[in-house]
Write a protein that holds these residues in place. Sequence first.
Motif, PDB file in Angstrom:
ATOM      1  N   LEU A  51     -23.673  -6.208 -29.532  1.00  0.00           N
ATOM      2  CA  LEU A  51     -24.809  -6.773 -28.758  1.00  0.00           C
ATOM      3  C   LEU A  51     -26.066  -6.755 -29.462  1.00  0.00           C
ATOM      4  N   LEU A  52     -26.756  -7.786 -29.613  1.00  0.00           N
ATOM      5  CA  LEU A  52     -28.111  -7.654 -30.255  1.00  0.00           C
ATOM      6  C   LEU A  52     -29.210  -7.731 -29.289  1.00  0.00           C
ATOM      7  N   ILE A  53     -29.650  -6.490 -29.195  1.00  0.00           N
ATOM      8  CA  ILE A  53     -30.700  -6.273 -27.983  1.00  0.00           C
ATOM      9  C   ILE A  53     -32.270  -6.727 -28.516  1.00  0.00           C
ATOM     10  N   SER A  54     -32.197  -6.030 -29.933  1.00  0.00           N
ATOM     11  CA  SER A  54     -33.722  -6.184 -30.416  1.00  0.00           C
ATOM     12  C   SER A  54     -34.093  -7.507 -30.597  1.00  0.00           C
ATOM     13  N   MET A  59     -36.324  -5.538 -34.747  1.00  0.00           N
ATOM     14  CA  MET A  59     -35.442  -5.336 -35.777  1.00  0.00           C
ATOM     15  C   MET A  59     -36.016  -4.907 -37.059  1.00  0.00           C
ATOM     16  N   ASP A  82     -19.041  -2.067 -34.858  1.00  0.00           N
ATOM     17  CA  ASP A  82     -19.942  -3.020 -35.456  1.00  0.00           C
ATOM     18  C   ASP A  82     -19.959  -3.494 -36.794  1.00  0.00           C
ATOM     19  N   LEU A  86     -26.498  -1.433 -42.420  1.00  0.00           N
ATOM     20  CA  LEU A  86     -27.437  -0.175 -42.348  1.00  0.00           C
ATOM     21  C   LEU A  86     -28.332  -0.253 -43.723  1.00  0.00           C
TER      22      LEU A  86
HETATM   23  N1  LIG Z   1     -32.119  -1.565 -33.396  1.00  0.00           N
HETATM   24  C1  LIG Z   1     -31.128  -2.100 -33.007  1.00  0.00           C
HETATM   25  N2  LIG Z   1     -31.169  -3.234 -32.099  1.00  0.00           N
HETATM   26  C2  LIG Z   1     -29.970  -3.852 -31.908  1.00  0.00           C
HETATM   27  O1  LIG Z   1     -29.991  -4.977 -30.944  1.00  0.00           O
HETATM   28  C3  LIG Z   1     -28.575  -3.216 -31.938  1.00  0.00           C
HETATM   29  N3  LIG Z   1     -27.654  -3.922 -31.530  1.00  0.00           N
HETATM   30  C4  LIG Z   1     -28.675  -2.193 -33.173  1.00  0.00           C
HETATM   31  N4  LIG Z   1     -27.485  -1.859 -33.611  1.00  0.00           N
HETATM   32  C5  LIG Z   1     -27.500  -0.975 -34.856  1.00  0.00           C
HETATM   33  O2  LIG Z   1     -27.428  -1.506 -36.085  1.00  0.00           O
HETATM   34  C6  LIG Z   1     -26.346  -1.682 -36.505  1.00  0.00           C
HETATM   35  C7  LIG Z   1     -26.100  -2.909 -37.504  1.00  0.00           C
HETATM   36  O3  LIG Z   1     -26.749  -2.879 -38.640  1.00  0.00           O
HETATM   37  P1  LIG Z   1     -26.848  -4.192 -39.545  1.00  0.00           P
HETATM   38  O4  LIG Z   1     -27.600  -5.149 -38.916  1.00  0.00           O
HETATM   39  O5  LIG Z   1     -25.445  -4.256 -39.831  1.00  0.00           O
HETATM   40  O6  LIG Z   1     -27.602  -3.488 -40.774  1.00  0.00           O
HETATM   41  C8  LIG Z   1     -25.477  -1.528 -35.696  1.00  0.00           C
HETATM   42  O7  LIG Z   1     -24.014  -0.827 -35.999  1.00  0.00           O
HETATM   43  C9  LIG Z   1     -26.059  -0.232 -34.663  1.00  0.00           C
HETATM   44  O8  LIG Z   1     -26.235   0.937 -35.487  1.00  0.00           O
HETATM   45  N5  LIG Z   1     -29.971  -1.816 -33.557  1.00  0.00           N
END
Ligand SMILES: Nc1nc(O)c(N)c(N[C@@H]2O[C@H](COP(=O)(O)O)[C@@H](O)[C@H]2O)n1
Length: 288
Positions: A51-54, A59, A82, A86
């Motif tokens: 779920l994309l929250i940020s 982000m 997911d 990272l």
């Molecule tokens: N900061 C943040 N906002 C969100 O909305 C998120 N869903 C997450 N998730 C974290 O980021 C990981 C994905 O990282 P990549 O984009 O693949 O580098 C995910 O596994 C969560 O740890 N974080």
Amino acid sequence: MNQEEKIKQFIENIYSNSQYNFNDSRYPEVTLTYAQTLDGFISGKPNTPPLLISGKESMLMTHCLRNKNEAIMIGIGTVLNDNPQLNVRQLTGFNNGGNVHNPQPVILDSKLRFPLDCKLLKNYREYKSKIEQKVEGYEKLTEIKPPIIFVNENQYDKTKAEILINYNVEINILKNDNNNNNNNNNNGSSLDITKVLSILKSKYNIHSVMVEGGAQVIRTFLVNASLIQHIIITIGPFFIGNGVKAVGDTIEKSELSETSESLPRLENTQSFTLGQDIIIIGQPVLSS
Ligand SMILES: Nc1nc(O)c(N)c(N[C@@H]2O[C@H](COP(=O)(O)O)[C@@H](O)[C@H]2O)n1
Ligand SMILES: NC(=O)C1=CN([C@@H]2O[C@H](COP(=O)(O)OP(=O)(O)OC[C@H]3O[C@@H](n4cnc5c(N)ncnc54)[C@H](O)[C@@H]3O)[C@@H](O)[C@H]2O)C=CC1
């Protein structure tokens, strides 16, 4: 200053004002950070797409935090759900010789469920191959480190461990101590987080760790809050109604560790908006 530089500067200030002293501690400096909805969820229901929250601005902050910290820690539940990368790909200079760095991935994976085809491994192997073959532009690639994985003795597949070690993944085997203070409802397979942190410092000389989740890992750190120096929470301005709660439904007093007799409250709090998101920052303190 553009937005990225402003966020980097802001993050610099958080750490430069920190009381943490690496030489005095057995553990690295820990930042617990995650994104949640207004109703406290960090993702949709288990086994649903991430779920994309940020929003894009917060982000970017997450990528700046990854850049600032030497290591990034997540649980295997997050890897499996997911398939994250990272890395700091949103920052200027990424794979272009810029002054940015990817954090060292650290995975809590008691039973070694780490998938051999996950992006963390695939990205590392592609990076290594480009460096070895000196493909055009290889000098400008941002380094990708192979993951460090922590497993529980007697709970992991040794053949799989060998395969991963051949890919340069570091496997650290911890004794399974059911009396550790990391109660998080995962059927006795929880790794002793104090041991994990002290190994990161003593064996790998890691000074700072950003803990990104998921829910069980957040819970482990909150019940061991004396291990955390900073908490940074992004709140996305929407409700989803159900899914995985950041800290589960309830935390019983019996779950709290000996050193952290309460759940923390925050001191030196700061809050602001980034795009449409709300950011809350503070230093956890425990009431005695
Ligand atoms: N900061 C943040 N906002 C969100 O909305 C998120 N869903 C997450 N998730 C974290 O980021 C990981 C994905 O990282 P990549 O984009 O693949 O580098 C995910 O596994 C969560 O740890 N974080
Ligand atoms: N919104 C956000 O910022 C983030 C959301 N997430 C979400 O979190 C969800 C995954 O959360 P969970 O299923 O709870 O998995 P998790 O990522 O917290 O991993 C839990 C697993 O880690 C292992 N583990 C070993 N030692 C442990 C310890 N001491 N404490 C905790 N875990 C330990 C166990 O095998 C356990 O089952 C995903 O849906 C993901 O999208 C994950 C990270 C950030």
